[in-house]
Design an enzyme around this catalytic site. Structure first.
Site, PDB file in Angstrom:
ATOM      1  CB  THR A  28       1.565  33.421   0.344  1.00  0.00           C
ATOM      2  OG1 THR A  28       0.217  33.798   0.051  1.00  0.00           O
ATOM      3  CG2 THR A  28       1.867  32.113  -0.363  1.00  0.00           C
ATOM      4  CB  THR A  31       7.060  32.289   7.779  1.00  0.00           C
ATOM      5  OG1 THR A  31       8.301  31.891   7.189  1.00  0.00           O
ATOM      6  CG2 THR A  31       7.319  32.862   9.158  1.00  0.00           C
ATOM      7  N   GLY A  82       5.690  36.643   5.357  1.00  0.00           N
ATOM      8  CA  GLY A  82       7.095  36.255   5.408  1.00  0.00           C
ATOM      9  C   GLY A  82       7.917  37.045   4.400  1.00  0.00           C
ATOM     10  CD  GLU A 103       3.457  37.287  -0.670  1.00  0.00           C
ATOM     11  OE1 GLU A 103       3.363  36.176  -0.156  1.00  0.00           O
ATOM     12  OE2 GLU A 103       4.508  37.686  -1.198  1.00  0.00           O
TER      13      GLU A 103
HETATM   14  C1  5RP Z   1       5.527  34.260  -1.151  1.00  0.00           C
HETATM   15  C2  5RP Z   1       6.444  35.030  -0.290  1.00  0.00           C
HETATM   16  C3  5RP Z   1       6.827  34.431   1.018  1.00  0.00           C
HETATM   17  O1  5RP Z   1       6.452  35.286   2.039  1.00  0.00           O
HETATM   18  C4  5RP Z   1       8.321  34.229   1.008  1.00  0.00           C
HETATM   19  O2  5RP Z   1       8.681  33.440  -0.111  1.00  0.00           O
HETATM   20  C5  5RP Z   1       8.785  33.523   2.293  1.00  0.00           C
HETATM   21  O3  5RP Z   1       8.275  32.234   2.291  1.00  0.00           O
HETATM   22  P1  5RP Z   1       8.558  31.214   3.482  1.00  0.00           P
HETATM   23  O4  5RP Z   1       7.866  31.746   4.685  1.00  0.00           O
HETATM   24  O5  5RP Z   1       7.995  29.910   2.993  1.00  0.00           O
HETATM   25  O6  5RP Z   1      10.055  31.135   3.651  1.00  0.00           O
HETATM   26  O7  5RP Z   1       6.893  36.120  -0.600  1.00  0.00           O
HETATM   27  O8  5RP Z   1       5.328  34.891  -2.378  1.00  0.00           O
END
Ligand code: 5RP
Length: 218
Positions: A28, A31, A82, A103
């Site tokens: 999620t 990225t 991510g 996740e």
């Molecule tokens: C969501 C996450 C995401 O992987 C993390 O916050 C990174 O997000 P982004 O790719 O928007 O920087 O752990 O729960």
């Protein structure tokens, strides 16, 4: 370099690891938003995906990826996600988007868990806050227990897809393994955003026109 371009580069490199017929866990965040079109563009046959959030599920389906509930598969070939912070020893903080419980379930089920990131997420040492997902049942008593560990703030966010309450903990994270064990042992904490190095197989970091692919040894 534009961080979005770096995220895209890391995402494309991870999408290249997918093969026909694989079962894939989709993370999620912004990225992963670059991963989904990169994966769809590969036109692989027989992919079966599970998603860690409704947003990812909807976006993946809209791109023609096959997404199913995570209730039939026992394991996944690959999971890609991510991170908010990546420490030199491989510890991660995740959960900026509040999806860390799902996740972690997906990462733990995957034979290969690949973290994708732009280089702004690489840190010398982890810093608080650590995202938490808490059971709604008995929340005040869980918060009282957590206040013995640090300062907890409830996030102004909807409940997780599993009904959990998303919160952030400000506590000493110098020894992430100790804090992770403490949080895992705290009744009412569904899970926390500290991901141990053993969960991760690969970290792909893009930035400044270079792509670094770290693979876990052993
Ligand atoms: C969501 C996450 C995401 O992987 C993390 O916050 C990174 O997000 P982004 O790719 O928007 O920087 O752990 O729960």
């Amino acid at each position: 370099m534009d961080p979005e371009e770096s995220k895209r580069e890391a995402a494309v490199a991870a999408a290249d690891l997918a093969r026909d017929g694989m079962t894939i866990g989709l993370g999620t965040g912004s990225t992963v938003a670059h991963l989904l079109p990169a994966l769809a563009a590969r036109n692989l046959r027989g992919l079966r995906c599970v998603a860690t959030s409704r947003r990812t599920e909807e976006d993946a389906r809209a791109l023609g990826l096959s997404v199913e509930p995570f209730d039939a598969l026992e394991r996944l070939d690959l999971a890609i996600d991510g991170a908010d912070q990546i420490a030199p020893d491989g510890w991660l903080i995740k959960g900026g988007g509040g999806a860390h419980l799902r996740e972690k379930v997906v990462a733990a089920a995957a034979d290969r868990f690949v973290v994708i990131s732009d280089d702004r997420k690489v840190v010398e040492a982890l810093t608080p806050p650590v995202p938490l997902e808490l059971l709604a049942y008995g929340l005040p008593s869980t918060l009282a227990r957590l206040r013995e560990i640090g300062e907890v703030t409830l996030r102004d966010a909807p409940p997780s897809p599993d009904g959990g309450v998303i919160a952030d903990l400000r506590a000493d994270v110098e020894h992430p393994g100790r804090l992770a064990a403490l949080l895992s042992g705290t009744v009412g904490v569904a899970d926390h955003g500290l991901f141990a190095p053993e969960l991760t197989s690969d970290v792909i970091i893009a930035g400044g026109g270079t792509l670094e692919h770290r693979r876990r040894r052993g």
